[in-house]
Design an enzyme around this catalytic site. Sequence first.
Site, PDB file in Angstrom:
ATOM      1  N   TYR A  71      -1.333   4.409   7.291  1.00  0.00           N
ATOM      2  CA  TYR A  71      -0.459   3.225   7.398  1.00  0.00           C
ATOM      3  C   TYR A  71       0.642   3.284   6.346  1.00  0.00           C
ATOM      4  O   TYR A  71       1.820   3.028   6.631  1.00  0.00           O
ATOM      5  CB  TYR A  71      -1.332   1.985   7.202  1.00  0.00           C
TER       6      TYR A  71
ATOM      7  N   CYS B   8       0.824  -1.220   0.000  1.00  0.00           N
ATOM      8  CA  CYS B   8       0.000   0.000   0.000  1.00  0.00           C
ATOM      9  C   CYS B   8       0.858   1.270   0.000  1.00  0.00           C
ATOM     10  O   CYS B   8       0.323   2.369  -0.021  1.00  0.00           O
ATOM     11  CB  CYS B   8      -0.993   0.007   1.149  1.00  0.00           C
TER      12      CYS B   8
HETATM   13  O1  GFB Z   1      -7.888  -7.202   2.421  1.00  0.00           O
HETATM   14  P1  GFB Z   1      -8.546  -5.881   2.521  1.00  0.00           P
HETATM   15  O2  GFB Z   1      -9.209  -5.556   3.812  1.00  0.00           O
HETATM   16  O3  GFB Z   1      -7.514  -4.711   2.278  1.00  0.00           O
HETATM   17  O4  GFB Z   1      -9.660  -5.737   1.373  1.00  0.00           O
HETATM   18  P2  GFB Z   1      -6.817  -3.934   1.069  1.00  0.00           P
HETATM   19  C1  GFB Z   1      -9.415  -6.068   0.040  1.00  0.00           C
HETATM   20  C2  GFB Z   1     -10.698  -5.976  -0.755  1.00  0.00           C
HETATM   21  O5  GFB Z   1     -11.589  -7.023  -0.343  1.00  0.00           O
HETATM   22  C3  GFB Z   1     -11.477  -4.666  -0.602  1.00  0.00           C
HETATM   23  C4  GFB Z   1     -12.876  -6.495  -0.118  1.00  0.00           C
HETATM   24  O6  GFB Z   1     -12.013  -4.299  -1.848  1.00  0.00           O
HETATM   25  C5  GFB Z   1     -12.604  -5.070   0.356  1.00  0.00           C
HETATM   26  O7  GFB Z   1     -13.767  -4.264   0.256  1.00  0.00           O
HETATM   27  N1  GFB Z   1     -13.629  -7.330   0.844  1.00  0.00           N
HETATM   28  C6  GFB Z   1     -14.724  -8.080   0.544  1.00  0.00           C
HETATM   29  C7  GFB Z   1     -13.378  -7.502   2.150  1.00  0.00           C
HETATM   30  N2  GFB Z   1     -15.202  -8.666   1.638  1.00  0.00           N
HETATM   31  C8  GFB Z   1     -14.364  -8.339   2.655  1.00  0.00           C
HETATM   32  C9  GFB Z   1     -14.377  -8.676   4.037  1.00  0.00           C
HETATM   33  O8  GFB Z   1     -15.219  -9.387   4.567  1.00  0.00           O
HETATM   34  N3  GFB Z   1     -13.339  -8.176   4.786  1.00  0.00           N
HETATM   35  C10 GFB Z   1     -12.365  -7.373   4.233  1.00  0.00           C
HETATM   36  N4  GFB Z   1     -11.379  -6.935   5.031  1.00  0.00           N
HETATM   37  N5  GFB Z   1     -12.389  -7.032   2.925  1.00  0.00           N
HETATM   38  C11 GFB Z   1      -5.179  -3.400   2.958  1.00  0.00           C
HETATM   39  C12 GFB Z   1      -4.712  -2.136   3.600  1.00  0.00           C
HETATM   40  O9  GFB Z   1      -5.885  -2.977   1.859  1.00  0.00           O
HETATM   41  O10 GFB Z   1      -4.145  -4.221   2.476  1.00  0.00           O
HETATM   42  C13 GFB Z   1      -3.560  -2.323   4.463  1.00  0.00           C
HETATM   43  O11 GFB Z   1      -5.784  -1.505   4.248  1.00  0.00           O
HETATM   44  C14 GFB Z   1      -2.535  -3.295   3.934  1.00  0.00           C
HETATM   45  O12 GFB Z   1      -2.980  -1.068   4.642  1.00  0.00           O
HETATM   46  C15 GFB Z   1      -3.148  -4.528   3.332  1.00  0.00           C
HETATM   47  O13 GFB Z   1      -1.725  -2.676   2.972  1.00  0.00           O
HETATM   48  C16 GFB Z   1      -2.147  -5.431   2.690  1.00  0.00           C
HETATM   49  O14 GFB Z   1      -6.036  -4.859   0.189  1.00  0.00           O
HETATM   50  O15 GFB Z   1      -7.791  -3.074   0.343  1.00  0.00           O
END
Ligand code: GFB
Length: 307
Positions: free
Chosen positions: A123, A96
């Site tokens: 972050y 990120c």
């Molecule tokens: O893995 P995630 O939370 O983080 O979400 P990022 C990735 C995608 O999955 C987003 C979708 O488009 C979310 O909306 N998603 C679908 C979900 N269902 C779910 C669910 O139940 N839970 C979650 N958590 N997501 C993070 C960063 O970004 O990646 C951090 O916020 C870090 O800073 C990490 O870099 C590696 O990939 O979007």
Amino acid sequence: MVGSAIVRRLSTAGETRVVTRTRSELDLTRQSDVEEFFADERIDRVYLAAARVGGIKANNDFPADFIRENLQIQTNVIHSAHRAGVSRLLFLGSSCIYPRLAAQPISEDAMMTGVLEATNEAYAVAKIAGIKMCEAYRRQFGSDFRSAMPTNLYGPNDNFDLDSSHVLPALLRKFHQAVVSGEQVVPVWGSGKPRREFLHVDDMAAASCHLMALPADQYWSAVSDHCSHVNVGFGSDVSIAELAERVASICGFKGRIEFDPSMPDGTPRKLLDVSRLKSLGWEPEISLQHGLSSTRDWMVEHWNECG
Ligand code: GFB
């Protein structure tokens, strides 16, 4: 998750002395405690995997905690390691750090060329500061402080809490729970269109040990003093909708997936260019299919600890 995977890797590699501390034993946000730890233990190499991490919702809801704790942890550890004469350090960042709309696959030199994704800007700024701090210590003191930028990681000891987890453990939990309780609909946040790359944490640990073991001239001739980090990715990505289908099938879910547009999508795509790491002699070994099913097995075995 990452720290314990690195410890497993070092132990199987026969490393003679691995020094670890749990969060309750050593609070890395407390400068004097960290200084005392480095003064007491004679440490040669540091894997800086400790961080406050979370998925899109946790990052979006608690940006102050994410920037403060990460700046504190990395500043304390990097500076104390320098003062204690640590010979080599590997700082772990995150994909990120790159601009929200970076060209794909994202190469290391895309850092600081554009606007960051808003949901995890705090972050990302902390992680960029960590890389720049390692580079500054190298320029001023000649420190061999390296940085690795992992893509989205998953595996044993992941966080399965639905409010703070990343997407992969969240989906494993949701689909498993639906099968157990007989629910017919599983909600998936956002549009399902964003694309993400997933790397098993054991591969990440292997890559970390590989980067740490490289002779200094080999590492530093592959990077530059102002772009010293190395991407660690799997090499291909999937959409969140595809990931949901795969997890549903691994869990044996036969019902319906319902996307929830009220939740954020985040960055549209994050696929790392891994050519620098490849040129340094490392490639991943654990396929997404195998990683998903073994992580599902781990989750079921540790269900009581998964919150
Ligand atoms: O893995 P995630 O939370 O983080 O979400 P990022 C990735 C995608 O999955 C987003 C979708 O488009 C979310 O909306 N998603 C679908 C979900 N269902 C779910 C669910 O139940 N839970 C979650 N958590 N997501 C993070 C960063 O970004 O990646 C951090 O916020 C870090 O800073 C990490 O870099 C590696 O990939 O979007």
